[in-house]
Design an enzyme around this catalytic site. Structure first.
Site, PDB file in Angstrom:
ATOM      1  N   ASP B  71       6.630  14.443  71.074  1.00  0.00           N
ATOM      2  CA  ASP B  71       6.016  15.776  71.019  1.00  0.00           C
ATOM      3  C   ASP B  71       5.615  16.295  72.392  1.00  0.00           C
ATOM      4  O   ASP B  71       5.524  15.534  73.368  1.00  0.00           O
ATOM      5  CB  ASP B  71       4.802  15.788  70.069  1.00  0.00           C
ATOM      6  CG  ASP B  71       3.712  14.815  70.482  1.00  0.00           C
ATOM      7  OD1 ASP B  71       4.035  13.694  70.930  1.00  0.00           O
ATOM      8  OD2 ASP B  71       2.526  15.179  70.366  1.00  0.00           O
ATOM      9  N   GLU B 125       1.290  12.689  69.909  1.00  0.00           N
ATOM     10  CA  GLU B 125       0.525  12.083  70.998  1.00  0.00           C
ATOM     11  C   GLU B 125      -0.372  13.104  71.681  1.00  0.00           C
ATOM     12  O   GLU B 125      -1.436  12.760  72.206  1.00  0.00           O
ATOM     13  CB  GLU B 125       1.476  11.475  72.044  1.00  0.00           C
ATOM     14  CG  GLU B 125       0.794  10.548  73.058  1.00  0.00           C
ATOM     15  CD  GLU B 125       0.249  11.245  74.310  1.00  0.00           C
ATOM     16  OE1 GLU B 125      -0.543  10.635  75.035  1.00  0.00           O
ATOM     17  OE2 GLU B 125       0.614  12.424  74.559  1.00  0.00           O
TER      18      GLU B 125
END
Lengths: 351, 351
Positions: B71, B125
Site C-alpha cells: 500500500d 502498513e
C-alpha cells in the site's frame, strides 16, 4: 397580546422574557415594544431596523440616554420563564430583559421627566460588534445617541458600575522547521519556543489603577494556544492568542505599546480592539444620579456598550437588575426585588 | 495485463507503481502479485486477505524473510509514473514499490536460493498499527513470519539500516479554573502553567547511544499543544502531546519511567507505544548479509516493521531502494540505479 407598560412590573418583565428574541430574531419583540411605546403621546418614536428609539422633547436643560438591548444568546431549554420564590428564571432574565422591562415601564410613567430622556431598545448586541445596531446608528445617526449622560441597563445587581475596561486580542507565533520526529535534530520545535512566551505571561504583574475614583484591575492572559502538524512531525509553528484587559486611562497607542513591550522580539498580530470608557463620575449629572440611586459606584471590568457612548463624548454607567454572573448561564435568572430597585431609582432620579 | 517478473526490472517497477494501491485499496495489486508468483513452481503461495506470502521449501539450514508492503499513502496527482533522467516519479516510487518490485524479481529468479526464503507482500502498513496486516498475521500465524534473519525493503537509499528506534506518545494536561478574562483573578490560567512544561522540553538533552555498534540519537518533542475555550475566557486546561523516540536498548518500563521522570509532578497519559528493534548485527547471518551487499550498516531512526520481526525473535534490517526523505512527498521518486543495486545485492547474497 400586547405589552402593558403601566401594569404590574413583574408581569411586564415575564411578557418581555417570553417573547423569544435570540440575536437575529428580534423583530417580534421590537414590534411589540414599538407598538406599546407609540401609545404614549409624550414620546416621539423612531424605528430603525429592529431598533426602537423613544424620546421626550420638553426643552429640558439636560438629556439622559437610557439603553438596553432586546436580543439574547441562544436558548438552553430555558423558556418560557418560570418563578421560584423571589427568582424568575429563563433566557434573557439576567441579560438583559430586566433592564428592558424597567426602561419600558419608566418610559411610560415619566410623562414629564425633569431631564429629557432618550430610551433606546436595540438589536444584535450578543454577536459581532459590526452587527450590533448601535454600530450602525452611531455611524449613520450619532445625533440619536446624543446626551449629557447615559445609563446602560446591563445587569449589575442593581449597583452602579462606572465606565468599563478596554479589551484587545493579539496572536504571537513562534516558528520552527518541520522534520520527522525520528530525526528531530533536522528540525526546530516551535512549540518548545512558545514556553518562553508563556513564562513571560506567567510572570506578568497586572496593574491595579484608580481612574476617577474607581479601581480597575488589568489582566494579560493567554486565551488559546495551538500548534502541531501530526504525531510524528516536529511542529514548525505555534500560535498563542492573548487577551489584554486594560483600564480606561490607557488609549489605543499606549495599550498596543504595552503588549509589544511585553513580547519584545516577537511580532504581534492584533485581531481586535475596543477602547475602555472612563466612568465620568466627576461630572455633576453623574453625582446626581449616584445620589438618586443611593449607592456608591464600583468599576466595571467587562467591556460593554458604555464605551460607545464614551467614544461619542457621553459619560456612561452600567446600572441594571440581576447578577451579571448569571448572564448567558443555563440557570439565568433575575431577583424580583432588583426590578423594583432599579425602577424606583430611575423614577427618583428623573421625576 | 499481468506482471512480468522475469523481464526488465524498471518496466516491472513502473507496472507495480501504476497499479494504484492506497491503503484499503490493495486488492487489485495483491491479485496481480498473487497470480504472478503462482506461475513459479519453486514457490508455495499463501493468500490471506490482501497479503501474499510466497516461500521456498528446499530444506536449507537457514530461512530468510524478505518483506515489503503493497500500500501507499493517498495520491497527490502523482500517478501514473513518469521518468525524468535517472529518476522515476510517482506515488509509491519511494515508499515502497521499489522494494516490492525488487523482491518480486528476485523471488522469480531465485529458484534454488542458498537459504530458504519467505517473500511477504502485505497490506495496510500506512495506516493504524491495528489495521496493518502484519499485526493480524503475527497474531494468527506467527509461523509464517518465522526465520533466522529478516530484510524489510523500506527505502534506505540502498544502504543497510539496522534495527529501529522505539516510539511512544503521551499527553500531559495542566488544569486551571475558568473565569471571564475581564476578571482573570477569579480564575487560574492553565495555558500559562504549560510554560513550565515547555521549558523542561526545551532544556532536555537527548541521549546519543551505541547499540551493537550502531549509533542512535533519541529525541523528546512536543508534537501538539492545544488549549482555550473562547477569546474572553481564562482557559481551564492545556494539553501537550509529546513524542519520545528512544534507542533500542530501552525496554518499555525504562522508556515510560524516563518520561515520567522528566515530567515529575504531572500525570502522563500514554496514548501509543512501539518498542524499538535491536539491529542484531552481531549474528553471523547478519554479517554475511552485510558482506554480500558490500556496505556498512547505520542506525534506523524511524520506527518500521522490523520491530515486529525483532519482537518475534527474528533479527531484522531495513534495506531498499530510494531516499527515505522522499517517502510520502508530492515529488516522491526513486533512482533507477537503486533498483539494480538492491536486486544485485540480494542475488549475490542468496545465490
Amino acid at each position: 397580546m400586547s405589552l402593558d407598560l403601566t401594569g404590574d412590573l413583574v408581569t411586564l418583565f415575564r411578557a418581555v422574557v417570553d417573547i423569544e428574541s435570540v440575536s437575529g430574531g428580534e423583530t417580534r419583540l421590537a414590534d411589540e415594544v414599538d407598538t406599546a411605546l407609540r401609545a404614549f403621546p409624550h414620546l416621539r418614536v423612531i424605528r430603525d431596523g429592529d431598533t426602537v428609539i423613544a424620546s421626550t422633547h420638553l426643552g429640558r436643560a439636560e438629556r439622559v440616554v437610557i439603553a438596553g438591548h432586546l436580543d439574547t444568546v441562544p436558548l438552553a431549554a430555558n423558556l418560557p420563564s418560570r418563578q421560584e420564590g423571589d427568582l424568575i428564571y429563563g433566557r434573557g432574565t439576567a441579560d438583559m430583559k430586566g433592564g428592558v422591562a424597567v426602561a419600558l415601564a419608566c418610559a411610560a410613567e415619566l410623562g414629564e421627566p425633569n431631564r429629557d430622556v432618550t430610551w433606546i431598545f436595540y438589536d444584535h448586541e450578543e454577536v459581532a460588534a459590526e452587527e450590533n445596531s448601535l454600530t450602525r446608528v452611531s455611524r449613520e445617526h450619532p445625533e440619536w445617541l446624543a446626551g449629557d449622560f447615559a445609563v446602560l441597563m446591563e445587569p449589575t445587581g442593581a449597583k452602579v458600575e462606572g465606565g468599563c475596561q478596554g479589551t484587545l486580542r493579539f496572536t504571537v507565533t513562534t516558528t520552527g522547521v518541520a522534520a520527522h520526529s525520528a530525526r528531530a535534530w533536522l528540525g526546530h520545535n516551535a512549540i518548545h519556543d512558545a514556553g518562553e512566551l508563556l513564562t513571560r505571561l506567567a510572570g506578568y504583574e497586572p496593574r491595579t489603577v484608580e481612574v476617577e475614583g474607581l479601581t480597575y484591575r488589568e489582566g494579560m492572559n493567554a486565551v488559546a494556544i495551538s500548534g502541531g502538524i501530526a504525531g510524528n512531525v516536529i511542529p514548525d509553528a505555534c500560535t498563542l492568542t492573548v487577551n489584554f484587559r486594560f483600564a480606561p486611562d490607557r488609549d489605543e497607542a499606549e495599550a498596543l505599546a504595552h503588549c509589544r513591550e511585553l513580547f519584545e522580539g516577537h511580532e504581534l498580530t492584533f485581531i481586535d480592539f475596543a477602547l475602555g470608557a472612563r466612568p465620568g463620575l466627576d461630572r455633576p449629572i453623574a453625582q446626581e444620579f449616584l445620589t438618586a440611586v443611593g449607592g456608591r459606584a464600583r468599576a466595571k471590568y467587562g467591556w460593554t456598550d458604555v464605551a460607545r457612548f464614551s467614544a461619542l463624548g457621553v459619560p456612561a454607567v452600567n446600572f441594571g437588575p440581576a447578577d451579571p454572573g448569571k448572564a448567558h448561564a443555563d440557570d439565568e435568572c433575575c431577583p424580583v426585588a432588583d426590578l423594583h430597585t432599579c425602577r424606583d431609582a430611575l423614577l427618583r432620579w428623573l421625576r
